[in-house]
Design a protein around this motif. Sequence first.
Motif, mmCIF file in Angstrom:
data_model
loop_
_atom_site.group_PDB
_atom_site.id
_atom_site.type_symbol
_atom_site.label_atom_id
_atom_site.label_comp_id
_atom_site.label_asym_id
_atom_site.label_seq_id
_atom_site.Cartn_x
_atom_site.Cartn_y
_atom_site.Cartn_z
ATOM 1 N N GLU A 159 9.388 8.083 -7.519
ATOM 2 C CA GLU A 159 9.813 7.243 -6.397
ATOM 3 C C GLU A 159 9.655 5.761 -6.722
ATOM 4 O OE1 GLU A 159 8.848 10.079 -2.567
ATOM 5 O OE2 GLU A 159 7.157 9.183 -3.640
ATOM 6 N N LYS A 160 8.574 5.422 -7.432
ATOM 7 C CA LYS A 160 8.360 4.028 -7.830
ATOM 8 C C LYS A 160 9.452 3.568 -8.787
ATOM 9 C CE LYS A 160 3.349 4.129 -7.374
ATOM 10 N NZ LYS A 160 2.073 4.165 -8.098
ATOM 11 N N VAL A 161 9.828 4.418 -9.726
ATOM 12 C CA VAL A 161 10.891 4.073 -10.678
ATOM 13 C C VAL A 161 12.207 3.884 -9.930
ATOM 14 C CG1 VAL A 161 12.274 4.947 -12.612
ATOM 15 C CG2 VAL A 161 9.778 5.128 -12.671
ATOM 16 N N GLU A 162 12.491 4.768 -8.994
ATOM 17 C CA GLU A 162 13.723 4.654 -8.209
ATOM 18 C C GLU A 162 13.723 3.361 -7.390
ATOM 19 O OE1 GLU A 162 17.453 5.408 -6.668
ATOM 20 O OE2 GLU A 162 16.435 6.312 -8.371
ATOM 21 N N LEU A 163 12.602 3.037 -6.767
ATOM 22 C CA LEU A 163 12.484 1.803 -5.994
ATOM 23 C C LEU A 163 12.667 0.587 -6.899
ATOM 24 C CD1 LEU A 163 11.918 0.345 -3.346
ATOM 25 C CD2 LEU A 163 9.471 0.574 -3.837
ATOM 26 N N LYS A 164 12.065 0.625 -8.073
ATOM 27 C CA LYS A 164 12.210 -0.462 -9.048
ATOM 28 C C LYS A 164 13.676 -0.643 -9.422
ATOM 29 C CE LYS A 164 11.213 -1.317 -13.896
ATOM 30 N NZ LYS A 164 12.456 -0.820 -14.457
ATOM 31 N N ASP A 218 0.829 -1.212 0.000
ATOM 32 C CA ASP A 218 0.000 0.000 0.000
ATOM 33 C C ASP A 218 0.865 1.264 0.000
ATOM 34 O OD1 ASP A 218 -2.335 -1.471 -0.030
ATOM 35 O OD2 ASP A 218 -2.653 -1.336 2.147
ATOM 36 N N LYS A 219 1.931 1.255 0.782
ATOM 37 C CA LYS A 219 2.837 2.415 0.822
ATOM 38 C C LYS A 219 3.492 2.630 -0.541
ATOM 39 C CE LYS A 219 2.610 3.700 5.148
ATOM 40 N NZ LYS A 219 1.990 4.957 5.521
ATOM 41 N N ILE A 220 3.896 1.536 -1.167
ATOM 42 C CA ILE A 220 4.530 1.642 -2.488
ATOM 43 C C ILE A 220 3.555 2.231 -3.493
ATOM 44 C CG2 ILE A 220 5.446 0.296 -4.428
ATOM 45 C CD1 ILE A 220 6.664 -1.592 -2.264
ATOM 46 N N TYR A 221 2.303 1.776 -3.457
ATOM 47 C CA TYR A 221 1.305 2.312 -4.379
ATOM 48 C C TYR A 221 1.062 3.801 -4.177
ATOM 49 C CZ TYR A 221 -0.046 -2.353 -6.010
ATOM 50 O OH TYR A 221 -0.070 -3.603 -6.569
ATOM 51 N N SER A 222 1.321 4.293 -2.983
ATOM 52 C CA SER A 222 1.074 5.711 -2.715
ATOM 53 C C SER A 222 2.258 6.602 -3.116
ATOM 54 C CB SER A 222 0.747 5.928 -1.232
ATOM 55 O OG SER A 222 1.891 5.710 -0.442
ATOM 56 N N LEU A 223 3.374 6.000 -3.534
ATOM 57 C CA LEU A 223 4.545 6.773 -3.955
ATOM 58 C C LEU A 223 4.292 7.475 -5.287
ATOM 59 C CD1 LEU A 223 7.380 4.178 -3.227
ATOM 60 C CD2 LEU A 223 6.770 6.162 -1.828
ATOM 61 N N SER A 224 5.071 8.513 -5.539
ATOM 62 C CA SER A 224 5.002 9.178 -6.843
ATOM 63 C C SER A 224 5.637 8.262 -7.889
ATOM 64 C CB SER A 224 5.771 10.504 -6.801
ATOM 65 O OG SER A 224 7.165 10.248 -6.692
ATOM 66 N N ILE A 225 5.394 8.542 -9.151
ATOM 67 C CA ILE A 225 5.954 7.730 -10.222
ATOM 68 C C ILE A 225 7.482 7.736 -10.176
ATOM 69 C CG2 ILE A 225 5.898 9.548 -11.980
ATOM 70 C CD1 ILE A 225 5.202 5.824 -12.601
#
Length: 88
Positions: free
Chosen positions: A39-44, A30-37
């Motif tokens: 932030e998601k790319v960086e996490l990926k 749920d926290k990951i889904y709430s990240l900005s695009i």
Amino acid sequence: MPKKDFAKNTIFVKKVDMRTLAFRFSDIVDKIYSLSIEEKVELKNLLENNIAETRRNEIATNYAKTREEEKSGKLEFPSDINELKNIL
């Protein structure tokens, strides 16, 4: 630390200064889904790099074990192709 069992909504535990924080896998998602695009790319990217590094370390460890087995004479390969196929 508890084992990871994603299907059962595992609780992840981390000790922090005499306190224990627990996170359920679904909470993390749920926290990951709430990240900005961004932030998601960086996490990926971080996860992909971590996975690649982990795999490289596994390969290096297995290579070192195999070399040691070869040097000690424990590593044997059959010369018969059918026997080799059965092993695989």
